[in-house]
Enzyme design. Structure first.
Site, short mmCIF file in Angstrom:
data_model
loop_
_atom_site.label_atom_id
_atom_site.label_comp_id
_atom_site.label_asym_id
_atom_site.label_seq_id
_atom_site.Cartn_x
_atom_site.Cartn_y
_atom_site.Cartn_z
N SER A 248 -6.64 4.78 8.86
CA SER A 248 -7.26 4.53 7.55
C SER A 248 -6.55 3.38 6.84
O SER A 248 -7.17 2.42 6.37
CB SER A 248 -7.18 5.82 6.71
OG SER A 248 -7.40 5.56 5.36
N ARG B 235 -12.62 13.45 4.33
CA ARG B 235 -11.30 14.06 4.54
C ARG B 235 -10.77 14.69 3.26
O ARG B 235 -10.14 15.74 3.28
CB ARG B 235 -10.31 12.99 5.04
CG ARG B 235 -10.54 12.59 6.48
CD ARG B 235 -9.70 11.36 6.84
NE ARG B 235 -8.29 11.57 6.65
CZ ARG B 235 -7.43 10.61 6.25
NH1 ARG B 235 -7.86 9.38 6.00
NH2 ARG B 235 -6.16 10.86 6.10
N ASP C 27 -13.98 3.69 7.06
CA ASP C 27 -12.90 4.38 6.34
C ASP C 27 -13.40 4.95 5.03
O ASP C 27 -13.04 6.06 4.64
CB ASP C 27 -11.71 3.44 6.09
CG ASP C 27 -10.62 4.19 5.32
OD1 ASP C 27 -10.13 5.21 5.85
OD2 ASP C 27 -10.30 3.81 4.19
N LYS D 85 -7.89 -0.86 6.74
CA LYS D 85 -8.16 -1.51 5.43
C LYS D 85 -7.27 -2.73 5.22
O LYS D 85 -7.73 -3.77 4.76
CB LYS D 85 -7.86 -0.53 4.29
CG LYS D 85 -8.97 0.45 4.03
CD LYS D 85 -8.75 1.17 2.71
CE LYS D 85 -7.57 2.08 2.72
NZ LYS D 85 -7.86 3.49 2.90
N HIS E 183 0.85 -1.19 0.00
CA HIS E 183 0.00 0.00 0.00
C HIS E 183 0.89 1.23 0.00
O HIS E 183 1.94 1.25 0.62
CB HIS E 183 -0.87 -0.01 1.27
CG HIS E 183 -1.96 1.02 1.25
ND1 HIS E 183 -3.20 0.76 0.73
CD2 HIS E 183 -1.99 2.29 1.68
CE1 HIS E 183 -3.96 1.84 0.84
NE2 HIS E 183 -3.25 2.79 1.42
N1 URA Z 1 -4.03 6.19 2.03
C1 URA Z 1 -5.09 5.75 2.73
O1 URA Z 1 -5.62 4.69 2.48
N2 URA Z 1 -5.56 6.53 3.71
C2 URA Z 1 -5.02 7.70 4.04
O2 URA Z 1 -5.48 8.34 4.94
C3 URA Z 1 -3.91 8.15 3.30
C4 URA Z 1 -3.43 7.37 2.29
#
Ligand code: URA
Length: 422
Positions: free
Chosen positions: A181, A166, A159, A185, A80
């Site tokens: 966040s 956001r 999220d 995930k 990620h």
């Molecule tokens: N990537 C994400 O999934 N969440 C964030 O808050 C920032 C980057």
């Protein structure tokens, strides 16, 4: 009984929220009992006053359990990125490592602030579907080893809703909000191992090393508390990654990279992350993993896998549209490129329509930039620095030129990878 205004007030006064209060606010927002306005006030209070480790761990746990938690029936490594400008690494990496036998079930995001999102990028391939059920993801990974999907409604709905808010309320750059966040995930999507590309620099959410290390520390801690091998790689985001910025342009550059013709910074990053994923998944020595990755880029196996992925997700790889309206921005100076402000480039791409300014904005996937010069490159007056692809919205040459700094003396190539934290 809790009261959202009291919770906001407590955080405004730098108080520590208990798990019940966080749960009330987050789940209340998910269930439409708390308004966008109140949630924005709370997010702003968190952004200003921060959260303790315990609050961040609680927040992550609540978001993680706001929906289904996947138990995958195979081992997988999830990569990620915290987001950057021109960051198309996932689009190259996922099919490439899948072609080498690593199973990838990747849940990706949309653009956030000035940073792009993998899902918006992939949707620039005509017909490409990013909405899939959990069963469909499982089946596709069983069949071809890879799936890249948008945030599924039943995974981390908290999220999904807070992320969209956001994006348009200036509450993106907060360590507790980013950590919870990302980690909620990753934990909900069932990966056994987590590799995070934590971008640092003016085009990243973390603009300095100290904040980046703090974000890495808390994400690794959350990962370990949940029994997952978690690695954060701190990488440079002072200039855009690769040459293309903008949705379809980035997909085209990803395809070129999979065919072995990628820009050197993107290539290097893909090889480094891919090797890390291979070594984690297959217990392979890093030197062997690097050799595997380099070969894979030469032979084009990743491109074959990408074609399969696009076909399985109903896309037409021969139909990726870029705008036919283009202009060249020419260099006003001779010398070497000293810096390219990634944040400004990201904002200008957003201004062209490549990202959202309001929650319901529709992205124009055909617009963006191709940079012809990167930091350390030599340049002459009148040479093209950037090709701009635009439609109804425009940016001026001056705006583009203001992203560049020049030097008369030689500039060294920027460092790509700063540190690995595990
Ligand atoms: N990537 C994400 O999934 N969440 C964030 O808050 C920032 C980057």
């Amino acid at each position: 009984m809790y009261d959202i205004l009291e919770i906001i007030e407590k955080k405004n006064n730098q108080g520590a929220l208990n798990k019940g209060e966080i749960d009330y606010a987050v789940m209340g927002y998910v269930n439409n009992e708390i308004s966008d306005d109140d949630m924005t006030l709370l997010l702003k209070a968190i952004m200003i006053n921060g959260m303790s480790d315990k609050e961040i761990i609680d927040l992550t746990d609540i978001m993680l359990h706001s929906g289904e938690v996947l138990e995958l029936d195979f081992d997988s490594v999830d990569k990620h990125s915290t987001g950057g400008v021109g960051d198309k690494t996932t689009i190259v990496l996922a099919p490439l490592v899948a072609a080498l036998g690593v199973k990838v079930a990747k849940m990706s995001g949309r653009s956030l602030g000035h940073t792009g999102g993998t899902i918006d990028k992939l949707e620039s391939i005509s017909g490409f579907q990013t909405k899939m059920t959990l069963e469909e993801v499982q089946d596709q990974v069983d069949d071809i080893g890879v799936a890249i999907v948008g945030q599924m409604n039943n995974l981390c709905p908290a999220d999904k809703k807070i992320y969209a808010l956001r994006d348009v309320t200036g509450t993106v750059k907060s360590i507790p909000l980013i950590a919870s966040s990302i980690m909620s995930k990753k934990l909900a999507s069932g990966a056994s191992k987590i590799v995070i590309d934590l971008k640092v620099g003016n085009g990243a959410l973390m603009t300095n090393m100290e904040d980046a290390k703090e974000l890495a520390r808390i994400m690794v801690k959350i990962g370990h508390l949940n029994g997952k091998d978690t690695i954060c790689v701190l990488t440079n985001m002072d200039e855009p990654l690769g040459n293309a910025v903008g949705n379809s342009l980035e997909v085209i550059e990803s395809i070129e990279t999979l065919k072995g013709n990628g820009p050197s910074d993107l290539n290097d990053l893909v090889i480094n992350f891919g090797s890390l994923m291979l070594s984690l998944d297959k217990n392979m020595a890093m030197e062997d993993a690097i050799e595997y990755m380099e070969n894979a880029l030469k032979t084009g196996v990743g491109y074959e896998k990408f074609k399969e992925l696009v076909k399985f997700q109903h896309g037409d790889i021969n139909d990726i549209k870029v705008s036919s309206r283009t202009k060249e921005v020419l260099s006003s100076e001779s010398g070497y490129i000293k810096s390219i402000n990634a944040l400004k480039i990201g904002e200008l791409a957003r201004k062209l329509g490549a990202g959202r300014l309001k929650k319901d904005d529709v992205i124009d996937s055909t617009v963006g930039f191709v940079l012809h010069k990167k930091v350390s490159d030599k340049v002459e007056v009148g040479e093209s620095l950037v090709t701009v692809y635009y439609n109804d919205k425009e940016v001026t040459d001056e705006e583009i030129l203001s992203c560049f700094e020049f030097s008369k003396s030689v500039v060294s190539k920027p460092i790509l990878i700063y540190e690995i934290i595990r």
